[in-house]
Design an enzyme around this catalytic site. Structure first.
Site, PDB file in Angstrom:
ATOM      1  N   VAL A   1      -2.899   3.458  -8.169  1.00  0.00           N
ATOM      2  CA  VAL A   1      -1.875   3.735  -9.176  1.00  0.00           C
ATOM      3  C   VAL A   1      -2.499   3.946 -10.559  1.00  0.00           C
ATOM      4  O   VAL A   1      -1.995   4.734 -11.359  1.00  0.00           O
ATOM      5  CB  VAL A   1      -0.812   2.611  -9.219  1.00  0.00           C
ATOM      6  CG1 VAL A   1      -1.362   1.320  -9.815  1.00  0.00           C
ATOM      7  CG2 VAL A   1       0.423   3.074  -9.983  1.00  0.00           C
TER       8      VAL A   1
ATOM      9  N   GLY B   1       2.182   0.997  -1.548  1.00  0.00           N
ATOM     10  CA  GLY B   1       2.931   0.318  -2.596  1.00  0.00           C
ATOM     11  C   GLY B   1       2.318   0.570  -3.954  1.00  0.00           C
ATOM     12  O   GLY B   1       1.744   1.632  -4.200  1.00  0.00           O
ATOM     13  N   GLU B   2       2.473  -0.370  -4.857  1.00  0.00           N
ATOM     14  CA  GLU B   2       1.956  -0.383  -6.228  1.00  0.00           C
ATOM     15  C   GLU B   2       2.409   0.797  -7.079  1.00  0.00           C
ATOM     16  O   GLU B   2       1.871   1.055  -8.154  1.00  0.00           O
ATOM     17  CB  GLU B   2       0.424  -0.519  -6.256  1.00  0.00           C
ATOM     18  CG  GLU B   2      -0.376   0.648  -5.757  1.00  0.00           C
ATOM     19  CD  GLU B   2      -1.889   0.387  -5.676  1.00  0.00           C
ATOM     20  OE1 GLU B   2      -2.658   1.286  -6.074  1.00  0.00           O
ATOM     21  OE2 GLU B   2      -2.279  -0.701  -5.219  1.00  0.00           O
ATOM     22  N   GLY B   3       3.417   1.548  -6.603  1.00  0.00           N
ATOM     23  CA  GLY B   3       3.907   2.697  -7.357  1.00  0.00           C
ATOM     24  C   GLY B   3       3.183   3.990  -7.045  1.00  0.00           C
ATOM     25  O   GLY B   3       3.452   5.011  -7.684  1.00  0.00           O
TER      26      GLY B   3
END
Length: 354
Positions: free
Chosen positions: A96, A311-313
């Site tokens: 990210v 995940g994590e954007g």
């Protein structure tokens, strides 16, 4: 109560919607030829109440928190990975971080409840409720006061940031378990249909995870109201995302949602304030089991399907250029009239090549 419920207006406006569709249909292209980009352009136009939408100062928000349930072995990774990844975000080494730099996104990492003390630095928002939630298989993950504080913190983070768009991300070992529990409890889907391998569990690990989640469900079987479910089974990072979504929606910011865990936060927020969905764009359908079903429950369609499960954007960051393109199409693409291109006799919105 420290959390102030924001007022979220209904964006439905038939006259504006018709004008936006007219602009889209009379660009120099066949009707509907830009597919989902046209849908996103129309949605952002409604959010910003303009036929020339523009995204400014986009903020990537990665909420991090630890989960007491992780001690039950529901993840392939130890809880220490949560704080270590937060450090990686801030050092610029995570996916990210790379994608945020590439696309000009301001990266904000929020310590919502990590079991670690971080030194203050730029880009880090210290909003810790506690050093991780309680083990939801033995008690509620958080108290009512902690939930209230988490919601207020998520709201405050959004209030503190400029711009008209946020991108949601998260980090927390064990949080696919919380997301699966929230989904199952709020939709009625069996936990087996909501639960996936998370960080990469093998068959034995997945069976153990399901066993633990069933224990959580049995303990909290009578909990039904969305925020009560969030307190019983959620995480501090998920609760802060709920607050952030509610606040961003009240400010008519575009909300770009990442994957399974961020969508679970939107699910909770939408059960409390359904109008938040008018401001949400769903970046991708993740590879995590249950995400497609959750999107279906919300009645939404994701832009991408890339088999992501990081995940994590990261998925939101990858989808971001599509939103920018949708806005540029609205502002800069010629119409048949302005370009001097003849429209189809059968349909004024179709090009001669249609």
């Amino acid at each position: 109560m420290t959390f102030e419920w924001p007022l979220i207006a209904d964006l439905r406006d038939d006259a504006l919607s018709s004008r936006l569709q007219h602009v889209i249909d009379h660009k120099t292209k066949p009707l509907g030829a830009l597919g989902q980009i046209e849908r996103v352009a129309h949605q952002i136009g409604l959010i910003q109440r303009t036929e020339k939408p523009q995204l400014q100062q986009p903020q990537m928000l990665v909420f991090a928190g630890d989960h007491g349930l992780a001690a039950r072995g529901v993840s392939a990774y130890p809880s220490d990975v949560t704080w270590q990844m937060v450090e990686n975000f801030l050092a610029g080494g995570a996916a990210v971080s790379v994608l945020a730099r590439q696309h000009g996104l301001e990266l904000n990492v929020v310590d919502a409840g990590v079991a670690h003390d971080f030194a203050p630095r730029p880009g880090l928002h210290l909003r810790k409720v506690a050093r991780g939630t309680a083990d939801s298989s033995t008690q509620a993950a958080m108290t009512a006061d902690q939930l209230d504080q988490a919601l207020a913190h998520g709201q405050a983070v959004v209030r503190s940031l400029p711009g008209n768009a946020i991108l949601l991300g998260e980090m927390g070992i064990g949080n696919t378990s919380s997301a699966a529990l929230l989904m199952s409890q709020l939709t009625g889907d069996p936990i087996e249909q909501c639960t996936g391998r998370g960080t990469g569990l093998d068959d034995e690990g997945l069976a153990r995870k399901l066993s633990v989640l069933k224990q959580v469900q049995a303990l909290h079987a009578g909990v039904q109201q969305p925020l009560d479910v969030l307190a019983a089974m959620g995480g501090f990072e998920i609760a802060q995302m709920v607050g952030a979504v509610l606040q961003a929606a009240s400010e008519n910011r575009v909300i770009l949602v990442d994957g399974f865990i961020t969508t679970s936060a939107v699910l909770v927020a939408a059960r409390v304030q359904p109008l938040v969905l008018q401001r949400c764009v769903f970046s991708h359908q993740s590879d995590e089991s249950g995400h497609a079903r959750m999107l279906s429950h919300l009645g939404v369609q994701a832009l991408l399907k890339l088999n992501l499960r990081l995940g994590e954007g990261s998925g939101a960051a990858l989808a971001w250029p599509l939103l920018e393109s949708a806005c540029r199409i609205m502002r800069d693409m010629a119409s048949f009239e302005s370009a001097g291109v003849s429209a189809s006799d059968a349909d004024a919105g179709s090009s001669p090549a249609a």
